[in-house]
Design a protein around this motif. Structure first.
Motif, PDB file in Angstrom:
ATOM      1  N   SER B 209       0.839  -1.190   0.000  1.00 63.85           N
ATOM      2  CA  SER B 209       0.000   0.000   0.000  1.00 63.85           C
ATOM      3  C   SER B 209       0.878   1.245   0.000  1.00 63.85           C
ATOM      4  O   SER B 209       2.090   1.182   0.168  1.00 63.85           O
ATOM      5  CB  SER B 209      -0.874   0.003   1.249  1.00 63.85           C
ATOM      6  N   ALA B 211       1.044   3.680   2.111  1.00 62.67           N
ATOM      7  CA  ALA B 211       1.690   3.989   3.387  1.00 62.67           C
ATOM      8  C   ALA B 211       2.941   3.138   3.579  1.00 62.67           C
ATOM      9  O   ALA B 211       3.996   3.641   3.977  1.00 62.67           O
ATOM     10  CB  ALA B 211       0.708   3.745   4.526  1.00 62.67           C
ATOM     11  N   THR B 212       2.822   1.845   3.224  1.00 58.34           N
ATOM     12  CA  THR B 212       3.986   0.958   3.359  1.00 58.34           C
ATOM     13  C   THR B 212       5.106   1.414   2.452  1.00 58.34           C
ATOM     14  O   THR B 212       6.277   1.448   2.843  1.00 58.34           O
ATOM     15  CB  THR B 212       3.587  -0.478   2.988  1.00 58.34           C
ATOM     16  N   LEU B 214       5.713   4.409   1.320  1.00 54.75           N
ATOM     17  CA  LEU B 214       6.333   5.628   1.834  1.00 54.75           C
ATOM     18  C   LEU B 214       7.263   5.293   2.986  1.00 54.75           C
ATOM     19  O   LEU B 214       8.359   5.838   3.085  1.00 54.75           O
ATOM     20  CB  LEU B 214       5.254   6.623   2.292  1.00 54.75           C
ATOM     21  N   GLN B 215       6.819   4.366   3.820  1.00 55.21           N
ATOM     22  CA  GLN B 215       7.657   3.984   4.958  1.00 55.21           C
ATOM     23  C   GLN B 215       8.938   3.318   4.471  1.00 55.21           C
ATOM     24  O   GLN B 215      10.027   3.639   4.924  1.00 55.21           O
ATOM     25  CB  GLN B 215       6.870   3.051   5.865  1.00 55.21           C
TER      26      GLN B 215
END
Lengths: 397, 280
Positions: B209, B211-212, B214-215
């Protein structure tokens, strides 16, 4: 002794565009495979052609690219070893001590087991990147990118001129800085240290701006920029640019899985790119500027380009047919199989090392070496006549 | 002051706005596509897909330069852009190899501020190209660098017009941000090349996803390049802070003097002040 290259053409510099197409086609073939042996073969081919056909006395750009390529492989493998990999596999080589990480870095693993499959994968894909970089480095070494500036289309003429101006002024900047520094030392400053360096900035800037104004005045007085594309061509270029960009955008959304159907993505993207490229070419035919000593495009140029097309075509067909050995599997880890057809096709790309015309200075040096042992004077052309030949003594203009 | 419309080095037409907007979206996607790609699309699954983007950005960068420079560049702008790009290229060659200490950005920020939007973009693109030609380092990274450096120059021109003292601090802050952002975005172009073999937790995984992703990228960035980008941002900011006023003044004076085709205006009240317009 006459070489095959001399039968095709007298010693001259090959058209730079031909070298760049050859190198980029070879790079494109490298992007389609991960077999380490084939990738190493590509690297060897580039090195061989550069050794044979680089003009003597030009900068060897390949060294820089070899450095970057090695760095790419090393960084990749090091990151894989330190941070683990998602490839999987069963064979564990070593187990590094694992460092506990705070919970917000969930999913990150520092240390831990190093898998053979992951290591191989990092190595293969690192090699792929390295091969592509070497191909581009080979282009840089064989044909100085500055020579490409002479072939920019009419729409980029002004931009090309600005870059030529920039390249011309760089040496003068160094002279400027040196003279300002000398002046400061004559006035009793030390000329060393950060403060003195900072004191250079404004005088050098003022000097070069002064120079740019006098350059502009002299260009203006010689009528620079009065011959440009007519209005209708410019309007057409603008329209093509916008349509092409819109096409690229729609295609890109399709490829990324957006609202556009995915099957439409690539065709629309390529169509947009073609239209945008047409915008670049607009008006090139009616450009009234006369070129100075363009490199000819002859049979050797066509052969060099074709020798780059063959490997790409064979590799693409092989990929579609599912030949083994182009993209070897790492799980289970086995020695990658090398297909003879593909290796032969890649070797076609080495043909320029034999068939491309020898570069003038290299040819002169080779001929001199061959003629140096005392032979009778009737044999072979004397060196002095070779030197006087204007076509031969013409270095990269 | 931010350059007023008529003070910009090159004319900015409506078509420039349209092209630049479209190109910025395409360019943004070319940099950040790993974050947006959906798991079942062809880009996520194909092996050579990441190579599409250097080709795409390279060609489109040429189109954009042609669009911004076509028909608007005269001898003056060619000379000014050429000489400033020479300084940028020289700075780039000098700084090659020193970890992240690139004084080029200082020139891009101040030059872009004075030259205006089109001029700032072209200055960035030309300076990078000159540096690449000088070192024979024309590689797949070049189009991305041209684009990112062009944005840095254009962004400085698009900052609002403020009082000179405030302008100095605004440009300093902009220099810091631009130096950092340039590094963050320049890493993105080769991040997907790490591909499937990338380290778990710091690699590009098309199926994950946003968010993942970006992390993962944050981890990758922090591990590999924050140490290079921070010095660059700080150096740019310090240089802008120190040399903002004299350099801006020198550039503006030069541009005013180079206005060969400026129509002479005779105003009774200000006739003493405009005499400089005719020097050239």
């Amino acid at each position: 002794m006459t070489t095959a290259a001399d039968l095709l053409s007298r010693p001259r510099l090959l058209h730079p565009v031909a070298w760049w197409i050859w190198g980029l086609l070879l790079a494109a073939s490298a992007t389609r495979m991960t077999n380490p042996f084939l990738l190493l073969l590509i690297c060897a081919i580039v090195g061989c052609v550069v050794l044979q056909r680089k003009e003597v006395g030009t900068r060897n750009a390949l060294g820089l690219f070899i450095g970057i390529a090695l760095l790419a492989v090393v960084v990749r493998v090091a990151m894989m070893v330190l941070l683990g990999s998602s490839v999987g596999g069963r064979i564990t080589l070593v187990t590094l001590p694992e460092v506990p990480l705070p919970h917000w870095m969930a999913g990150v693993q520092l240390g831990g087991p190093v898998m053979l499959a992951g290591l191989l994968d990092a190595l293969y894909t690192g090699l792929q990147l390295a091969a592509v970089l070497l191909c581009v480095g080979g282009c840089n070494a064989l044909a100085d990118p500055r020579r490409l500036l002479r072939y920019v289309p009419a729409t980029l003429y002004d931009a090309g001129t600005a870059i030529v101006v920039a390249m011309t002024y760089v040496p003068q900047l160094a002279e400027d800085a040196a003279s300002v520094r000398r002046a400061r030392r004559l006035r009793g400053h030390s000329g060393r240290g950060l403060r003195e360096l900072a004191a250079l900035v404004v005088p050098v800037l003022e000097n070069s701006l002064e120079r740019s104004i006098s350059l502009a005045a002299s260009m203006e007085s010689r009528g620079y920029g009065r011959v440009t594309l007519d209005r209708s061509a410019r309007r057409r270029a603008t329209a093509l640019t916008i349509i092409g960009l819109a096409g690229v955008l729609v295609g890109l959304f399709g490829l990324l899985g957006g609202p556009t159907p995915a099957s439409l993505g690539l065709p629309v993207l390529v169509g947009g790119l073609v239209i945008a490229a047409m915008a670049l070419m607009t008006g090139a035919r009616r450009d009234q500027r006369t070129p100075y000593r363009r490199d000819p495009w002859g049979l050797p140029e066509t052969l060099v380009v074709l020798s780059g097309v063959v490997p790409l075509a064979v590799v693409s067909v092989g990929l579609r047919r599912g030949w083994s050995g182009i993209v070897p599997a790492q799980v289970p880890a086995t020695l990658p199989h090398v297909s003879v057809a593909i290796a032969l096709a890649l070797l076609v790309a080495a043909v320029p090392a034999v068939l491309a015309p020898r570069t003038p200075r290299r040819a002169e040096r080779e001929d001199r070496r061959r003629l140096r042992p005392p032979t009778d004077p009737e044999q072979g052309p004397p060196i002095s006549s070779l030197r006087r030949d204007p076509e031969l003594s013409r270095s990269k203009a | 002051m931010s350059p007023r419309r008529r003070d910009e080095l090159l004319v900015w037409r409506w078509s420039s706005t349209v092209t630049m907007t479209l190109m910025t979206i395409v360019g943004f996607l070319s940099f950040t596509w790993p974050f947006f790609v959906s798991s079942e699309s062809t880009l996520a699954t194909s092996n050579d897909a990441p190579w599409l983007f250097p080709v795409l950005v390279g060609l489109l960068c040429l189109v954009l330069v042609a669009q911004l420079s076509g028909g608007t560049m005269d001898a003056k702008s060619v000379a000014v852009l050429g000489v400033l790009a020479a300084m940028g290229g020289a700075l780039r060659v000098l700084s090659a190899g020193t970890a992240g200490l690139e004084p080029l950005f200082f020139l891009l920020v101040l030059g872009g501020r004075v030259l205006g939007r089109a001029g700032g973009f072209l200055l960035g693109a030309f300076a990078i190209t000159t540096g690449a030609f000088l070192t024979s380092g024309v590689g797949p990274w070049l189009p991305f660098q041209m684009f990112a450096a062009g944005w840095v120059g254009m962004g400085a021109a698009m900052l609002p017009a403020v009082r000179p003292r405030l302008e100095r601090w605004m440009l300093t802050a902009y220099g810091l941000v631009a130096g950092l952002a340039y590094g963050a975005i320049m890493n993105l172009w080769f991040w997907p090349f790490l591909g499937s073999s990338a380290p778990s937790g710091a690699g590009f995984a098309a199926t994950a996803s946003l968010a993942t992703q970006l992390q993962h990228y944050a981890v990758f960035y922090g591990l590999t390049s924050l140490g290079w980008d921070l010095p660059r941002g700080v150096l740019t900011a310090v240089l802008v802070l120190l040399a903002c006023h004299p350099v801006l003044a020198a550039l503006r004076r030069a541009l005013r003097r180079a206005a060969f085709d400026a129509a002479p205006t005779f105003d009774v009240r200000t006739s003493r002040g405009t005499s400089e317009d005719f020097v050239g």
